[in-house]
Write an enzyme that holds these catalytic residues in place. Structure first.
Site, PDB file in Angstrom:
ATOM      1  N   GLU A 128      52.864  28.001 -39.785  1.00 48.74           N
ATOM      2  CA  GLU A 128      54.282  27.777 -39.990  1.00 48.74           C
ATOM      3  C   GLU A 128      54.487  26.969 -41.268  1.00 48.74           C
ATOM      4  OE1 GLU A 128      55.277  24.970 -36.982  1.00 48.74           O
ATOM      5  OE2 GLU A 128      57.120  24.372 -37.960  1.00 48.74           O
ATOM      6  N   ASP A 130      53.095  23.248 -35.398  1.00 44.90           N
ATOM      7  CA  ASP A 130      53.194  21.833 -35.042  1.00 44.90           C
ATOM      8  C   ASP A 130      53.167  21.653 -33.534  1.00 44.90           C
ATOM      9  OD1 ASP A 130      53.457  21.214 -37.673  1.00 44.90           O
ATOM     10  OD2 ASP A 130      55.642  20.989 -37.624  1.00 44.90           O
ATOM     11  N   ASP A 132      55.021  20.085 -31.591  1.00 39.74           N
ATOM     12  CA  ASP A 132      56.282  19.555 -31.062  1.00 39.74           C
ATOM     13  C   ASP A 132      57.169  20.710 -30.589  1.00 39.74           C
ATOM     14  OD1 ASP A 132      57.119  20.765 -33.337  1.00 39.74           O
ATOM     15  OD2 ASP A 132      57.897  18.967 -34.319  1.00 39.74           O
ATOM     16  N   ASP A 192      59.820  22.143 -31.884  1.00 40.61           N
ATOM     17  CA  ASP A 192      60.070  23.170 -32.901  1.00 40.61           C
ATOM     18  C   ASP A 192      58.857  24.057 -33.086  1.00 40.61           C
ATOM     19  OD1 ASP A 192      62.650  22.749 -33.487  1.00 40.61           O
ATOM     20  OD2 ASP A 192      62.302  21.511 -35.279  1.00 40.61           O
TER      21      ASP A 192
END
Ligand code: 0RA
Length: 645
Positions: A433, A511, A513, A515
């Site tokens: 990403e 990541d 998290d 998102d």
């Protein structure tokens, strides 16, 4: 016992022993594997026996309990496994069922044994692979019991009390010598199978209890699965977050040419095709004759209706089979006395006769429905026409992708940093990403065998996009060309060609998290809808970057969750500094290599789909319009739990 009989008895028991020994020597031959799947398979095998008893009309309640020690108890209110002397074997029938491979169900020749796990091996296999098993039978006013260790009975079947009840209880604890990877049961995995079984076999109550966990009132966690309407409800459940375009679910239930057939279907506003098929309660991932019968019946009937309605008159091109299935959610369930399973994973039904049965059933139910619901019929035909037009546009877009892939000299996406190794089996590609994390990954990787493809921000939500939009999307085109995968043949616009696959490991790296997991889910959705075989063949993985770096002086260690972080802090003692990684971008190239990319230390989670219908429901929920359930789901941080990454 005569000398002859004695000889026969000991010969038989030696054979039985060998059978059970063989199960322990080659467990994978019987239950598929000795990992998480095999472990759960044991439960399905035992539950299947109770389902059979229910299908024979003798039982309506099954209780499955995960006990504190990860042993399992399966209880039913059926007739109870017979305990009388089995004449040929000279032991109790119960003992025969429990200790002889392939003995299950032999008593009741009339009974129509229809369920049966993927391998249908019987409860004796479960016994062989359990360090301990206890069978308790409530029958004819008595309670009977026998216990076993690793498949060997500890004592003859004995009466232990009186009862008014009837039924069978089997408790088993999987053998750690066999299941070395894990002994821990997943509640979600068992729950989705029990839910599926309840929908597939209406009228049976399945109670699942997890005694390892309590809720805020101190009650054990659990659920009760029960379906009054069977497949009709199953379809509604699967389409819970999609918007139907018609009033009712179209359903059929009955026998065709002696084969019990059940079908339920509904059209929704999405563009995805969701067909799930079952034979004897087994999910036939690879389809087969029942599914082709369904397709044939559907295409034939709808086409006929559309032709006669005159709605196709202005259409300039042919409608293809695919067009009839866009936005369709359907389940086909048949019961076949002697199913022949074919295909790579033995989940493709081969029995030729089944095709006509299902096709007839579908024609009949659809014809009736279309006649009785002219408004719905019109909406469905309009949807089919739209699908045909979109497919036309998609075809063009796809040809572009293909042209690029075919002339691949220099045709690889500019953003791809390829590896030097040529053998796809040794190559990995990381889908990363963002450009910045992509840059770090590019520096950190081993360029011999690791390629990096950075993806820009959020990729297209394929769940909500029409096919031609998907094929026109830059990022998605890049994924196709980078992987060397082409799609679409003359007969099947969604058929994948994986022969030129350039990497056998495709790693999604995002990541750690919310998102990041959202983006990972978008990419997974794309693979699930457009390259499912990549997942099925085990090529898709998720990288797991660490969440924390714990430091004290020059000692430092990474942690992947809070518990690990606290453990390390305690081990280091005193005041430690904890850095929380908010994204891949906060790690330098060396750290990323050490923790997430280096095959020696990283943990890659392989994506696999254990329960296709549940995976479908989850993807549609995660990527659909309905925000609240999605938020709740992502916050529970269980995005991958049910698709078993
Ligand atoms: C064969 C015959 C009979 C019962 C069963 C099998 C039976 C097996 C299982 C396995 C789990 N639960 C079960 N319940 C019943 C009984 C035949 C008779 O009573 O006449």
């Amino acid at each position: 016992m005569s000398e002859e009989a004695k000889k026969q008895y000991s010969a038989d028991s030696i054979q039985a022993l060998e059978g059970m020994e063989h199960v322990r020597m080659r467990p994978s031959m019987y239950i598929g594997d000795v990992g998480v799947r095999g472990l759960h398979h044991l439960v399905y095998e035992v539950v299947d026996n109770s389902i059979d008893e229910a299908l024979a009309g003798h039982c309506d309640r099954i209780k499955v309990t995960i006990n504190e020690d990860n042993s399992i108890t399966v209880e039913d209110n059926g007739r109870g496994i017979p305990v009388d002397l089995h004449k040929k074997e000279g032991i109790s029938a119960l003992e025969v069922v429990m200790t002889k491979i392939g003995a299950g169900g032999k008593f009741d020749k009339d009974s129509y044994k229809v369920s049966g796990g993927l391998h249908g091996v019987g409860v004796s296999c479960v016994n062989a692979l359990s360090e301990h098993l206890r069978a308790t039978v409530y029958r004819d006013g008595q309670i009977w019991e026998q216990e076993y260790e690793r498949g060997k009975s500890l004592y003859p079947v004995k009466p232990i009390g009186e009862t008014e009840e009837r039924g069978t209880i089997v408790s088993f604890k999987p053998d750690p010598q066999i299941f070395q990877q894990t002994l821990e049961y997943s509640y979600d995995t068992l729950a989705s199978r029990m839910r599926e079984l309840a929908y597939l076999n209406k009228g049976i109550t399945i109670v699942l209890t997890d005694r390892r966990a309590t809720d805020k009132d101190g009650e054990f966690e659990g659920e009760i699965f029960y379906s009054e309407e069977g497949l009709t409800e199953f379809v509604k459940y699967l389409d819970g977050t999609r918007e139907p375009i018609m009033k009712d679910v179209i359903a059929f239930e009955g026998e065709k040419n002696g084969i019990p057939v059940e079908v339920a279907m509904v059209y929704n506003t999405s563009y995805a095709e969701n067909l799930h098929s079952y034979v004897n309660n087994i999910n036939t991932h690879e389809g087969g004759t029942h599914l082709s019968g369904f397709r044939r019946g559907l295409t034939h009937t709808l086409k006929k209706y559309a032709d006669e309605s005159g709605m196709l008159d202005k259409l300039k091109f042919e409608i293809s089979g695919d067009d009839f299935r866009e936005g369709l959610t359907a389940i086909v369930s048949v019961k076949v006395a002697e199913p022949q399973f074919e295909g790579q994973t033995k989940t493709k039904l081969g029995n030729r006769e089944v095709s006509a049965s299902v096709s007839q059933a579908v024609s009949e139910m659809l014809t009736d429905y279309l006649e009785e619901h002219p408004d719905d019929a019109k909406i469905i035909v309009q949807k089919v026409i739209l699908a045909a037009q979109a497919r036309h546009a998609a075809q063009k877009a796809r040809e572009m992708v293909q042209r690029k892939t075919v002339m691949s000299i220099g045709g690889l996406p500019g953003k791809l940093s390829d590896c030097s190794e040529q053998d796809p089996a040794k190559c990995e590609v990381f889908l990363v990403e963002g450009d910045s994390a992509g840059g770090t990954a590019k520096q950190g990787r081993d360029r011999n065998f690791q390629a990096i493809l950075p993806l820009r921000g959020k990729i297209l939500n394929v769940e909500k996009a029409m096919q031609h939009k998907v094929f026109e999307n830059e990022e998605i085109k890049n994924i196709f060309t980078a992987l060397g995968v082409t799609i679409g043949t003359e007969e099947d616009s969604k058929a994948l060609n994986l022969t030129k696959l350039r990497y056998h490991k495709i790693v999604i790296m995002c990541d750690a998290d919310i998102d990041g997991s959202h983006i990972a889910t978008l990419i997974l959705t794309f693979f699930f809808r457009y390259m499912k075989e990549l997942i099925e063949n085990g090529h898709v993985y998720i990288a797991t970057p660490p969440l924390y770096l714990v430091k004290k002086g020059n000692k430092k260690r990474y942690a992947w969750n809070d518990k690990e972080r606290d453990g390390i802090a305690e081990e280091f003692g005193g005041s430690v500094s904890v850095q929380r990684y908010k994204g891949l971008g906060e790690m330098n190239a060396e750290q990323l290599w050490d923790t997430t990319m280096n095959p020696e230390f990283r943990t890659l989670r392989q994506v696999n789909i254990d329960n296709g219908s549940e995976a479908d429901r989850i993807f549609s929920m995660l990527m659909g319009d309905d925000v609240p359930p999605r938020r709740e789901f992502i916050e529970k941080n269980a995005i991958y739990a049910n698709i078993d990454v």
